[in-house]
Design a protein around this motif. Structure first.
Motif, PDB file in Angstrom:
ATOM      1  N   TYR A   1       0.855  -1.188   0.000  1.00 42.16           N
ATOM      2  CA  TYR A   1       0.000   0.000   0.000  1.00 42.16           C
ATOM      3  C   TYR A   1       0.889   1.236   0.000  1.00 42.16           C
ATOM      4  O   TYR A   1       1.921   1.257   0.672  1.00 42.16           O
ATOM      5  CB  TYR A   1      -0.880  -0.019   1.261  1.00 42.16           C
TER       6      TYR A   1
ATOM      7  N   GLY B   1      -0.854   6.641   2.032  1.00 45.71           N
ATOM      8  CA  GLY B   1      -1.974   6.593   1.108  1.00 45.71           C
ATOM      9  C   GLY B   1      -1.785   7.293  -0.212  1.00 45.71           C
ATOM     10  O   GLY B   1      -2.637   7.218  -1.080  1.00 45.71           O
TER      11      GLY B   1
ATOM     12  N   VAL C   1     -18.211  -0.244   1.831  1.00 46.00           N
ATOM     13  CA  VAL C   1     -18.202   0.643   0.674  1.00 46.00           C
ATOM     14  C   VAL C   1     -18.361   2.055   1.189  1.00 46.00           C
ATOM     15  O   VAL C   1     -19.255   2.341   1.981  1.00 46.00           O
ATOM     16  CB  VAL C   1     -19.361   0.309  -0.291  1.00 46.00           C
TER      17      VAL C   1
ATOM     18  N   LYS D   1     -17.269   6.500   0.260  1.00 46.42           N
ATOM     19  CA  LYS D   1     -17.223   7.516  -0.787  1.00 46.42           C
ATOM     20  C   LYS D   1     -16.115   7.233  -1.803  1.00 46.42           C
ATOM     21  O   LYS D   1     -16.267   7.483  -2.989  1.00 46.42           O
ATOM     22  CB  LYS D   1     -17.011   8.881  -0.137  1.00 46.42           C
ATOM     23  N   GLY D   2     -15.005   6.690  -1.329  1.00 49.73           N
ATOM     24  CA  GLY D   2     -13.869   6.394  -2.202  1.00 49.73           C
ATOM     25  C   GLY D   2     -13.891   5.005  -2.803  1.00 49.73           C
ATOM     26  O   GLY D   2     -12.964   4.605  -3.486  1.00 49.73           O
ATOM     27  N   GLY D   3     -14.928   4.228  -2.554  1.00 51.06           N
ATOM     28  CA  GLY D   3     -15.023   2.878  -3.094  1.00 51.06           C
ATOM     29  C   GLY D   3     -14.932   1.824  -1.995  1.00 51.06           C
ATOM     30  O   GLY D   3     -15.194   2.094  -0.824  1.00 51.06           O
TER      31      GLY D   3
ATOM     32  N   TYR E   1     -13.375  -0.699   0.745  1.00 50.92           N
ATOM     33  CA  TYR E   1     -12.258  -0.635   1.688  1.00 50.92           C
ATOM     34  C   TYR E   1     -12.338  -1.808   2.653  1.00 50.92           C
ATOM     35  O   TYR E   1     -13.381  -2.440   2.800  1.00 50.92           O
ATOM     36  CB  TYR E   1     -12.264   0.683   2.461  1.00 50.92           C
TER      37      TYR E   1
ATOM     38  N   THR F   1     -10.978  -2.845   6.708  1.00 49.79           N
ATOM     39  CA  THR F   1     -10.344  -2.451   7.959  1.00 49.79           C
ATOM     40  C   THR F   1      -9.634  -3.681   8.496  1.00 49.79           C
ATOM     41  O   THR F   1     -10.252  -4.730   8.674  1.00 49.79           O
ATOM     42  CB  THR F   1     -11.384  -1.954   8.970  1.00 49.79           C
TER      43      THR F   1
ATOM     44  N   SER G   1      -7.529   1.248   7.756  1.00 54.24           N
ATOM     45  CA  SER G   1      -8.542   1.130   6.713  1.00 54.24           C
ATOM     46  C   SER G   1      -7.835   1.332   5.385  1.00 54.24           C
ATOM     47  O   SER G   1      -7.237   2.377   5.151  1.00 54.24           O
ATOM     48  CB  SER G   1      -9.638   2.170   6.887  1.00 54.24           C
TER      49      SER G   1
ATOM     50  N   SER H   1      -7.988   1.165   1.123  1.00 52.71           N
ATOM     51  CA  SER H   1      -8.826   1.209  -0.065  1.00 52.71           C
ATOM     52  C   SER H   1      -8.374   0.143  -1.054  1.00 52.71           C
ATOM     53  O   SER H   1      -7.173  -0.011  -1.317  1.00 52.71           O
ATOM     54  CB  SER H   1      -8.730   2.589  -0.708  1.00 52.71           C
TER      55      SER H   1
ATOM     56  N   THR I   1      -8.762   0.170  -4.239  1.00 51.38           N
ATOM     57  CA  THR I   1      -8.245   0.752  -5.466  1.00 51.38           C
ATOM     58  C   THR I   1      -6.759   1.060  -5.370  1.00 51.38           C
ATOM     59  O   THR I   1      -6.072   1.123  -6.386  1.00 51.38           O
ATOM     60  CB  THR I   1      -9.009   2.041  -5.831  1.00 51.38           C
ATOM     61  N   LYS I   2      -6.228   1.225  -4.160  1.00 54.21           N
ATOM     62  CA  LYS I   2      -4.814   1.544  -3.967  1.00 54.21           C
ATOM     63  C   LYS I   2      -3.964   0.325  -3.622  1.00 54.21           C
ATOM     64  O   LYS I   2      -2.736   0.406  -3.638  1.00 54.21           O
ATOM     65  CB  LYS I   2      -4.652   2.580  -2.853  1.00 54.21           C
TER      66      LYS I   2
END
Length: 69
Positions: A18, A22, A39, A41-43, A45, A47, A57, A59, A61-62
């Motif tokens: 990661y 971030g 889910v 706001k950023g997609g 995730y 934890t 936490s 994401s 996408t990253k």
């Protein structure tokens, strides 16, 4: 990657690379037990709680090279 997301459940062990803080181009390996998948706001995730007790936490996408055990 999306097939991994569908099979991720609470209690699984997630390991991934990661971006540091971030957003940097330096990768850090995170590993721990999944406590929550959601889910926002950023997609999507997850934890996770590491062996040292730190909670993160992350994401989807990253994440780079996520593996589920």
């Amino acid at each position: 990657m999306f097939t991994n997301v569908l099979s991720l459940r609470k209690g699984d062990t997630l390991t991934c690379k990661y971006p540091k803080h971030g957003r940097r181009n330096i990768l850090k390996r995170h590993s721990g037990e999944v406590e929550h998948v959601g889910v926002g706001k950023g997609g999507l995730y997850a934890t996770i709680r590491s062996n040292s007790g730190a909670v993160r936490s992350l994401s989807f996408t990253k994440m780079i090279d996520p593996t589920i055990a």
